[in-house]
Design a protein around this motif. Structure first.
Motif, PDB file in Angstrom:
ATOM      1  N   GLU A 132     -27.487 -16.381  21.285  1.00 22.07           N
ATOM      2  CA  GLU A 132     -28.813 -16.143  21.856  1.00 22.07           C
ATOM      3  C   GLU A 132     -29.278 -14.700  21.651  1.00 22.07           C
ATOM      4  N   LEU A 184     -14.001 -27.540  35.514  1.00 19.70           N
ATOM      5  CA  LEU A 184     -15.153 -27.771  34.657  1.00 19.70           C
ATOM      6  C   LEU A 184     -14.772 -27.834  33.188  1.00 19.70           C
ATOM      7  N   ALA A 223     -15.754 -27.247  29.793  1.00 22.21           N
ATOM      8  CA  ALA A 223     -16.810 -26.559  29.057  1.00 22.21           C
ATOM      9  C   ALA A 223     -16.925 -27.094  27.634  1.00 22.21           C
ATOM     10  N   PHE A 274     -12.812 -24.554  32.393  1.00 19.29           N
ATOM     11  CA  PHE A 274     -12.783 -23.461  33.367  1.00 19.29           C
ATOM     12  C   PHE A 274     -12.517 -24.110  34.719  1.00 19.29           C
ATOM     13  N   PRO A 317     -28.983 -27.602  26.346  1.00 15.00           N
ATOM     14  CA  PRO A 317     -29.366 -27.057  27.648  1.00 15.00           C
ATOM     15  C   PRO A 317     -28.369 -26.011  28.152  1.00 15.00           C
ATOM     16  N   SER A 318     -28.780 -25.256  29.159  1.00 11.06           N
ATOM     17  CA  SER A 318     -27.932 -24.228  29.749  1.00 11.06           C
ATOM     18  C   SER A 318     -26.650 -24.831  30.315  1.00 11.06           C
ATOM     19  N   GLY A 319     -25.537 -24.214  30.023  1.00 10.27           N
ATOM     20  CA  GLY A 319     -24.258 -24.695  30.540  1.00 10.27           C
ATOM     21  C   GLY A 319     -23.635 -25.796  29.708  1.00 10.27           C
ATOM     22  N   SER A 320     -24.219 -26.076  28.522  1.00  9.56           N
ATOM     23  CA  SER A 320     -23.701 -27.188  27.731  1.00  9.56           C
ATOM     24  C   SER A 320     -22.475 -26.800  26.906  1.00  9.56           C
ATOM     25  N   GLY A 321     -22.135 -25.505  26.872  1.00 15.51           N
ATOM     26  CA  GLY A 321     -20.922 -25.093  26.174  1.00 15.51           C
ATOM     27  C   GLY A 321     -21.173 -24.405  24.840  1.00 15.51           C
ATOM     28  N   LYS A 322     -22.437 -24.055  24.556  1.00 12.38           N
ATOM     29  CA  LYS A 322     -22.771 -23.427  23.270  1.00 12.38           C
ATOM     30  C   LYS A 322     -22.046 -22.093  23.094  1.00 12.38           C
ATOM     31  N   SER A 323     -22.152 -21.245  24.116  1.00 14.85           N
ATOM     32  CA  SER A 323     -21.501 -19.933  24.015  1.00 14.85           C
ATOM     33  C   SER A 323     -19.995 -20.086  23.921  1.00 14.85           C
TER      34      SER A 323
HETATM   35  N1  ATP Z   1     -15.636 -17.290  32.235  1.00 14.34           N
HETATM   36  C1  ATP Z   1     -16.041 -18.441  32.821  1.00 14.34           C
HETATM   37  N2  ATP Z   1     -15.517 -18.821  34.003  1.00 14.34           N
HETATM   38  C2  ATP Z   1     -15.901 -19.973  34.589  1.00 14.34           C
HETATM   39  N3  ATP Z   1     -16.811 -20.804  34.082  1.00 14.34           N
HETATM   40  C3  ATP Z   1     -17.383 -20.489  32.911  1.00 14.34           C
HETATM   41  C4  ATP Z   1     -17.032 -19.282  32.228  1.00 14.34           C
HETATM   42  N4  ATP Z   1     -17.758 -19.201  31.083  1.00 14.34           N
HETATM   43  C5  ATP Z   1     -18.519 -20.326  31.072  1.00 14.34           C
HETATM   44  N5  ATP Z   1     -18.307 -21.079  32.149  1.00 14.34           N
HETATM   45  C6  ATP Z   1     -18.928 -22.388  32.437  1.00 14.34           C
HETATM   46  O1  ATP Z   1     -18.744 -23.219  31.332  1.00 14.34           O
HETATM   47  C7  ATP Z   1     -19.904 -23.981  31.064  1.00 14.34           C
HETATM   48  C8  ATP Z   1     -20.352 -23.750  29.654  1.00 14.34           C
HETATM   49  O2  ATP Z   1     -20.765 -22.410  29.554  1.00 14.34           O
HETATM   50  P1  ATP Z   1     -21.455 -21.777  28.286  1.00 14.34           P
HETATM   51  O3  ATP Z   1     -21.669 -20.355  28.581  1.00 14.34           O
HETATM   52  O4  ATP Z   1     -20.672 -22.108  27.083  1.00 14.34           O
HETATM   53  O5  ATP Z   1     -22.846 -22.540  28.245  1.00 14.34           O
HETATM   54  P2  ATP Z   1     -24.099 -22.266  27.335  1.00 14.34           P
HETATM   55  O6  ATP Z   1     -24.426 -23.545  26.670  1.00 14.34           O
HETATM   56  O7  ATP Z   1     -23.870 -21.095  26.491  1.00 14.34           O
HETATM   57  O8  ATP Z   1     -25.213 -21.979  28.414  1.00 14.34           O
HETATM   58  P3  ATP Z   1     -26.393 -20.897  28.408  1.00 14.34           P
HETATM   59  O9  ATP Z   1     -27.516 -21.497  27.637  1.00 14.34           O
HETATM   60  O10 ATP Z   1     -26.736 -20.760  29.851  1.00 14.34           O
HETATM   61  O11 ATP Z   1     -25.854 -19.649  27.809  1.00 14.34           O
HETATM   62  C9  ATP Z   1     -20.923 -23.573  32.102  1.00 14.34           C
HETATM   63  O12 ATP Z   1     -20.945 -24.538  33.115  1.00 14.34           O
HETATM   64  C10 ATP Z   1     -20.423 -22.273  32.607  1.00 14.34           C
HETATM   65  O13 ATP Z   1     -20.776 -22.091  33.952  1.00 14.34           O
END
Ligand code: ATP
Ligand code: MG
Lengths: 250, 260
Positions: free
Chosen positions: A172, A24, A26, A21, A45-51
């Motif tokens: 989640e 960044l 992801a 992104f 952890p949050s932001g690690s790219g799981k979603s």
């Molecule tokens: N649509 C988007 N635009 C910009 N950045 C994004 C977008 N979606 C995710 N990110 C960034 O990509 C990285 C990974 O995001 P992701 O949602 O996969 O994390 P996650 O592990 O699911 O975190 P969480 O536990 O907070 O849900 C994060 O730093 C997030 O800010």
């Protein structure tokens, strides 16, 4: 019901996938595969790219490089009908995302009727069976806004199941719920797992991971750091980052 | 640093707010005054008002005809333009945006003349039809913005849920997004309807016998300018007041529905 049939060709095969992104990263060269009937729990952890990883499996997020094969089809190949393929991939979101203008029953029947050409009566019957399974048959004719969070999420699971998917993706599913409602949703997921459904679950519920997962995947900074059985994971994780994360969350 | 502030400026016709139900609000005073004045003039100042009233009466019907036909066409154009404005297809998006930009940059009266004479010359269309087309083309651009705002007001989780079930973009839009956007779209459409009704007075400059044109005809015939325009103004006022009440009632109903 086949429980954990031996691994054959993977039903989901993610190879060297990267996704950015802006600046960044992801996902950074992630590879992971799942076999039919397997339950994979993804933590980190949050932001690690799981979603991002989960959402790239049904192409809600399209990746920059690498290939993703689902049920033998490359999801990015021009010949692939992604809408058709998505019918085999049920998805459950953190925020439920039920259709507020439809009743619970209609939430379940809309897609089978419109996409599979199922008849109304057949769809209704199938939907009632699924509502029975998730334990809220009596709410069939109510609008989603009238339901508690736990009930909404159970309806959302039933809605995904109504398309008879081969694989279920959960992002989640209990994170937006009040603590007293988490159990009822996890119970439904455990039941689903015992029936042999192939599942990829992003969650912070370590109890669920222990009970259900065939494999736990730990992600950090867009990469898979470590993966293994729940026993391996919770008893002797190898990596420092995994240990640190587990010590924070347990 | 100060945060940038935005202010909310309403359309011409004041929509009575729901906290304003009392007897002495602007709406009740205006409607009572306007209806009272019309009745008084008609019954107690029968000459010349009765004659004027009877003369302009069919103009009211034409005004409504133009308004209703235009708003229906404008809604269709608006839907297409709104969908174009949210489209991921760059060409479609650009076309829709350009349309909105161009239309909003030209005064309505100039557009009316332009479309009216262009259509009249090229296609020889009927006066009333040309007027309706001109109004629709103009209001379609504003309506497009209303639809766009309505569509983008729906949470993106709805789109994701629909797509993940296997719906394509079109099915997602028509089965999931638009049925929900409808609630946010209806009240502003009502407001556009009122604004359009007032703007139809501009078509009197063309050869369409609407309320204002009928007024112009009788006044130039009878030289009763003051009396005629007094009555015409009162009639417009009553119509828009009733409509704006209708919109606010509808708005209240819809928000009640939304809370269910
Ligand atoms: N649509 C988007 N635009 C910009 N950045 C994004 C977008 N979606 C995710 N990110 C960034 O990509 C990285 C990974 O995001 P992701 O949602 O996969 O994390 P996650 O592990 O699911 O975190 P969480 O536990 O907070 O849900 C994060 O730093 C997030 O800010
Ligand atoms: Mg996430």
């Amino acid at each position: 019901m086949p429980v954990n049939s031996p691994p054959t060709a993977p039903i989901v095969d993610i190879r060297h996938v990267s996704k950015s992104f802006g600046a960044l990263k992801a996902l950074n060269n992630v590879s992971m595969s799942m076999s039919l009937g397997e339950k994979v729990v993804i933590i980190g952890p949050s932001g690690s790219g799981k979603s991002t990883l989960l959402r790239s499996i049904n192409k809600l997020e399209s990746v920059d490089s690498g290939t993703i094969i689902v049920d033998g089809q490359d999801i990015n190949a021009p010949a692939t009908d992604i809408n058709r393929l998505r019918m085999e991939l049920g998805m459950v979101f953190q925020s439920f995302n039920l259709f507020p203008h439809k009743t619970v029953l209609q939430n379940l029947t809309l897609a089978p009727i419109k996409l599979k050409g199922m008849g109304q009566a057949e769809a209704d019957e199938m939907a009632m069976r699924l509502l029975d399974k998730v334990g809220i048959r009596e709410k069939a004719h109510v609008f989603p806004a009238k339901l508690s969070g736990g009930q909404q999420q159970r309806v959302a699971i039933a809605r995904a199941l109504a398309m008879s998917p081969k694989i279920m993706l959960f992002d989640e599913p209990t994170s937006a719920l009040d603590p007293e409602m988490i159990g009822e949703v996890l119970d439904v997921m455990v039941k689903l797992a015992k029936e042999g459904m192939t599942m990829a679950v992003v969650t912070h519920e370590m109890g669920f991971a222990r009970e259900v997962a065939d494999r736990v995947v730990f992600m950090d900074h867009g990469a898979i750091v470590e993966e293994g059985t729940p026993e391996h994971f919770f008893q002797n994780p190898e990596h420092e980052r995994t240990k640190l994360f587990l010590s924070q969350i347990l | 640093m100060n945060e940038a502030r935005t202010i909310d400026v309403g359309e011409g016709a004041a929509i009575p707010s729901r906290s304003d139900w009392g007897l002495f609000n602007a709406w009740t005073i205006s409607i009572t005054g306007a209806v009272g004045a019309i009745l008084y003039l008609y019954f107690f100042q029968s000459t010349p008002y009765k004659r004027i009233a009877h003369y302009v009466a069919d103009g009211i019907i034409i005004t409504f005809q133009v308004t209703i036909m235009s708003i229906l066409c404008a809604c269709c154009i608006g839907l297409v333009v709104g969908l174009g404005r949210v489209s991921k297809n760059k060409a479609v998006n650009l076309a829709a945006s350009t349309y909105v930009e161009v239309i909003r940059g030209i005064p309505l009266l100039v557009q009316l003349f332009y479309i009216y004479y262009a259509l009249g010359r090229l296609l020889n269309v009927h006066d009333l039809t040309a007027a309706v087309i001109a109004m629709s083309v103009c209001y379609g651009a504003y309506m497009g913005e209303v639809f766009r705002a309505g569509i983008t007001s729906i949470d993106k989780g709805q789109t994701e849920a629909a797509r993940s079930l296997g719906f394509n973009t079109k099915q997602t839009m028509f089965l999931v997004i638009l049925p929900q956007a409808w609630h946010t779209i209806l009240p502003p459409v009502g407001n556009e309807f009122i604004a359009l009704l007032k703007d139809t007075s501009l078509v009197s400059i063309l050869a369409v016998s609407d309320l204002l044109r009928r007024g112009r005809e009788i006044s130039s015939e009878s030289f009763l300018y003051f009396e005629t325009y007094t009555l015409v103004a009162l009639i417009y006022l009553v119509i828009t007041l009733i409509l704006s009440k209708g919109v606010s009632i509808m708005e209240a109903r819809l928000s009640h529905y939304a809370r269910q």
